[in-house]
Motif scaffolding. Structure first.
Motif, PDB file in Angstrom:
ATOM      1  N   LEU B  21       0.848  -1.205   0.000  1.00 29.31           N
ATOM      2  CA  LEU B  21       0.000   0.000   0.000  1.00 29.31           C
ATOM      3  C   LEU B  21       0.882   1.253   0.000  1.00 29.31           C
ATOM      4  N   ASN B  24      -1.434   6.799   0.438  1.00 29.53           N
ATOM      5  CA  ASN B  24      -2.874   7.078   0.253  1.00 29.53           C
ATOM      6  C   ASN B  24      -3.699   5.800   0.348  1.00 29.53           C
ATOM      7  N   LYS B  25      -3.064   4.733   0.769  1.00 24.54           N
ATOM      8  CA  LYS B  25      -3.700   3.420   0.898  1.00 24.54           C
ATOM      9  C   LYS B  25      -4.240   2.919  -0.442  1.00 24.54           C
ATOM     10  N   GLU B  26      -3.463   3.111  -1.483  1.00 25.08           N
ATOM     11  CA  GLU B  26      -3.790   2.512  -2.779  1.00 25.08           C
ATOM     12  C   GLU B  26      -2.861   1.327  -2.955  1.00 25.08           C
ATOM     13  N   TYR B  27      -3.348   0.293  -3.679  1.00 23.07           N
ATOM     14  CA  TYR B  27      -2.494  -0.871  -3.903  1.00 23.07           C
ATOM     15  C   TYR B  27      -1.359  -0.489  -4.838  1.00 23.07           C
TER      16      TYR B  27
END
Lengths: 152, 724
Positions: B21, B24-27
């Motif tokens: 992650l 921004n807590k995106e994969y």
């Protein structure tokens, strides 16, 4: 409610009228089945300070702090497309597109880990406890629905 | 990782750890890079750099379904990197190694296996299991083959029997051809009896070779499965407790029973099928080509459709089978709950709701079974139709050539062809299913081997100390321990217990009391520090001897499904009946035992279901008394019984503890008043130590616990008084 939430150095504090502020953690009482509903605010020792039926009952500024904190604490990416699903032995393999990017995961026990919150809203849990949400099954495209129906 | 993208040279980097992650807590793959001067977080386009000089430590913040690694500086806490549950172990190890690095300037980190296949990125069930999609079948096959080594004589016989089976199967169609061409169409009727004898001979050979190969396959597969089950059971008894921590008992039992069963089924059905049919396939192909290569080509026409069709159907059927398994297991668990929870169902009038739920699940199962049956029916009929196309084509072109007077093809050739075609096509339609079951069998074997390769407790190491007689001196030196990586439950505990002392462990639930007991029993390896018994490090003591020196009475004692006598005697199998009676008397259990219809022979049922809680506890105490250990451990031994039974158990315990080192956990603090010392545990640390009187005087945590409990007792007695 006679309290307010404050944010200092990245940490959230709760302060009741004329009392000293306390470090607080904001939790959903039902993170899977009742998000944005009941809220529990606990102290450093995980002891509940106050339980709220809804965030609407607190002042705007505190509400915003609570909302930001909840968004930071909880991670439940929404699935927008299912590319592929596969059954192998008793496991289900998923390859999906979420709002946070593509993801491959493995579901061990569909009876336990495919939670139908309502007719349309579904929570998926992988074998290590990561969760994903299908906000509306009906609104998924045809191939995604077929991929889900193939294994569930 | 591309070091240059972050302005680094390879030699500058001490270690890097990937996360799944970004901030921004995106994969997105994010790297946490450690250099001599900095801790760098590298995302696709941006980097965060924190000087090591500013970092006091790093910590892990547990969040819902993800975590955050946080750098603690003297001014603030800086979130470094987020990661999902897939990277929990990696970052727990990183945290440990980094904090040690800050203190000692030495970098050392344990290797953690990834939860994703490094080749195909498929998520793995377990870090140590190889990816089933990338499984190297040859490696597993060789390991399976090694298991058959003690039975190589039987294997040779099996191969011979298979060769005879194939030879005997090939005979009859060819003999039919000879009968038609030589005896019916030709003039040499005298040969008929010879041909018939040959045909009978083939039949007898087929019967015998099939019998031999069936018996051998059944024996070998059952033998191998039994060997594997025994090996698995042996290993499961000796693996470290941590192995059981995140595995459900059903999953482990499944591996022992289902996976060995799956392997056995493949060995019984699949292996002979593959052996016989591969040989037959080659033999028939040669015979068909030698009879007439043109017709042989016609025969081959439907082959791609048979294989392709089989594949298509099986790909449809496999998910249906899995769905059916899921549905039936849902039904099982519902039924299980309805039976075990029948009292709750009745007392809350839940019958209607449960029936409705069962009906819904039952209907779902019915619909899946129908789909499976329809697909199967479609599969069989379609395959038969494809095969009959080949047969029809052979009839058509074969007959035309005979009628046209083609001398290279006789009526016998044509009929032999038809006979061989069915032998040729038959196995093909099931080829995909066998390949599928071989994949499953290899996956099962791989899972079995993963348990067999699991790290075991070292029972007898050469330099293990064998203590002449355990005295019962126990010492903890700055012991730290965590069940799950990154979540320490024992946080630097130190104490010294002298032989014969009675120690009470006090504290709220989850404080770490039972974990201390587990560590004394060496059920888990500590993360750091030292546990010392009689002056010897626990790691160096022979585990068998250590466990023989311990007597444990847990909160809910586990009793085996056998007689009371056997349950008491299991702690000292050589004990006489008189010894068992003496132990039962000391445990205040003898009276209730002899009053039972079958006395000491009373079968106690599954998990002791035919006994009350107090009775079970007293049997467990009798077991501990018979064991006669120098160290005794009571983990809430009286918490689940009424006051009268508790009194009786307390008397039994008083008989038992004399002259032994005793460690007891009890929520009812009154039961620990006579302990030599009390340790008050909170959040994995000892916060107070001393005798009951000393701790009451200090008016600390223990005193407040005692006060709260006394108030509670007074309130309860008042309530009881009002109720009358």
């Amino acid at each position: 409610m006679n309290f307010r939430l404050l944010k200092k150095h990245g940490k959230v504090y709760i302060q009741f009228e004329k009392q000293q502020e306390k470090l607080a953690k904001i939790l959903w009482a039902r993170p899977l089945t009742g998000r944005w509903k009941e809220i529990s605010i606990v102290d450093e020792k995980k002891k509940e300070i106050i339980f709220l039926d809804s965030l609407n009952s607190i002042p705007t500024e505190s509400r915003q702090i609570a909302k930001d904190e909840l968004i930071r604490n909880y991670f439940l990416p929404k699935i927008i497309k299912v590319f592929e699903t596969k059954s192998h032995r008793s496991c289900r393999y998923w390859h999906v597109e979420t709002e946070k990017g593509p993801r491959k995961f493995l579901m061990k026990n569909p009876n336990r880990d495919f939670l139908c919150i309502s007719q349309d809203n579904i929570i998926l849990r992988d074998h290590i406890g990561n969760c994903y949400e299908i906000v509306s099954f009906r609104k998924l495209d045809r191939s995604s629905k077929n991929a889900i129906n193939k294994i569930i | 990782m591309n070091y240059k993208a972050y302005g680094l040279q390879k030699e500058q980097v001490i270690f890097f750890q990937a996360s799944d992650l970004n901030i921004n807590k995106e994969y997105q793959t994010t790297y946490l890079i450690l250099t001599r001067e900095h801790l760098i977080v590298g995302e696709q386009h941006k980097t965060l750099q924190v000087s090591l000089k500013n970092i006091e430590s790093i910590k892990i913040e547990e969040l819902f379904a993800h975590s955050c690694l946080v750098a603690v500086t003297n001014e603030k806490e800086i979130p470094l990197v987020y990661y999902s549950r897939a990277y929990v172990s990696e970052f727990a190890e990183f945290k440990k190694a980094f904090n040690r690095f800050l203190a000692t300037n030495v970098w050392q980190i344990k290797q953690i296996f990834s939860l994703y296949c490094p080749k195909c990125q498929t998520p793995l069930l377990d870090r140590k299991i190889k990816c089933s999609q990338c499984l190297k079948k040859t490696h597993i096959f060789l390991r399976l083959l090694a298991l058959t080594k003690p039975y190589k004589g039987k294997i040779v016989c099996l191969i011979l029997a298979t060769v005879f089976t194939v030879a005997a199967q090939m005979g009859p169609p060819y003999i039919s051809k000879l009968i038609i061409d030589n005896c019916i169409s030709g003039t040499n009727v005298n040969l008929l009896h010879f041909y018939i004898l040959l045909m009978l001979g083939c039949g007898i050979l087929l019967l015998l070779s099939k019998l031999v190969s069936s018996c051998l396959t059944s024996w070998l597969s059952a033998r191998l499965a039994a060997d594997l089950r025994a090996q698995l059971h042996y290993v499961l008894q000796r693996v470290q407790m941590r192995f059981y921590h995140h595995r459900e008992s059903g999953e482990i039992i499944g591996r022992v029973m289902n996976d060995t069963g799956q392997l056995q089924r493949f060995l019984i059905n699949g292996v002979p099928y593959l052996l016989v049919n591969s040989l037959s396939f080659v033999a028939i192909a040669i015979i068909l080509i030698s009879i007439d290569y043109q017709l042989a080509l016609l025969v081959c026409l439907p082959v791609p459709f048979l294989i392709g069709g089989g594949r298509w159907f099986w790909n449809r059927l496999v998910p249906l089978f899995h769905k059916s398994n899921t549905r039936i297991s849902a039904l099982y668990s519902l039924l299980n709950e309805s039976i075990y929870g029948v009292k709750v169902v009745k007392s809350f009038s839940l019958e209607k709701r449960r029936n409705k739920q069962f009906k819904t699940d039952n209907e779902k199962f019915f619909s899946i079974r129908c789909q499976i049956n329809y697909t199967f029916a479609g599969f069989n009929e379609t395959m038969f139709w494809i095969m009959s196309l080949g047969v029809t084509a052979v009839w058509l072109f074969g007959t035309e050539r005979i009628v046209a007077g083609d001398p290279s093809l006789t009526l016998g050739d044509l009929l032999a062809f038809i006979g061989y075609i069915w032998l040729f096509y038959g196995p093909l339609q099931w080829f995909t299913s066998i390949m599928n079951s071989s994949t499953n069998a290899f996956a099962s074997a791989e899972r079995i081997f993963s348990i067999l390769d699991e790290e075991q407790e070292t029972y007898k190491v050469e330099d293990n100390t064998y203590l002449p007689k355990v005295q019962g001196e126990i010492c903890f030196r700055d012991v730290r321990f965590s069940y799950d990586k990154g979540q320490e439950v024992i946080k630097g505990i130190s104490f010294h217990i002298m032989p014969g002392e009675m120690i009470g462990l006090v504290g709220k639930s989850g404080a770490g009391k039972s974990t201390i007991m587990n560590l004394i029993c060496h059920l888990y390896k500590i993360d750091s520090g030292q546990v010392i018994i009689d002056g010897n490090d626990l790691q160096q003591i022979n585990i068998e001897q250590l466990r023989q020196s311990l007597g444990i009475v847990p909160q809910e004692s586990f009793l085996f499904n056998s007689s009371i006598f056997e349950n008491i005697r299991c702690s000292r199998p050589q004990a006489s009946f008189q010894d068992v009676v003496r132990a039962a008397k000391a445990a205040n259990a003898h009276d209730f035992i002899v009053n039972k219809e079958n006395g000491y022979d009373t079968l106690i049922g599954e998990k002791g279901s035919r006994l009350s809680g107090g009775e079970k506890q007293r049997i467990a105490i009798a077991r501990a008394i018979l064991h006669d250990p120098p160290i005794l451990i009571f983990d809430e031994a009286t918490s689940s019984v009424d006051s009268q039974t508790e009194k009786s158990i307390q008397e039994a315990i008083a008989n038992l503890v004399k002259g032994r080192t005793t460690i007891a956990i009890a929520h009812r603090l009154a039961t620990l008043r006579h302990a030599s010392r009390l340790f008050v545990i909170d959040d994995g640390k000892i916060v107070e130590k001393g005798s009951h009187e000393e701790l009451i005087k200090t008016q600390g945590r223990y005193a407040s616990l005692v006060k709260a409990q006394e108030e509670n007792n007074q309130l309860r007695s008042k309530t009881n008084f009002i109720r009358g």
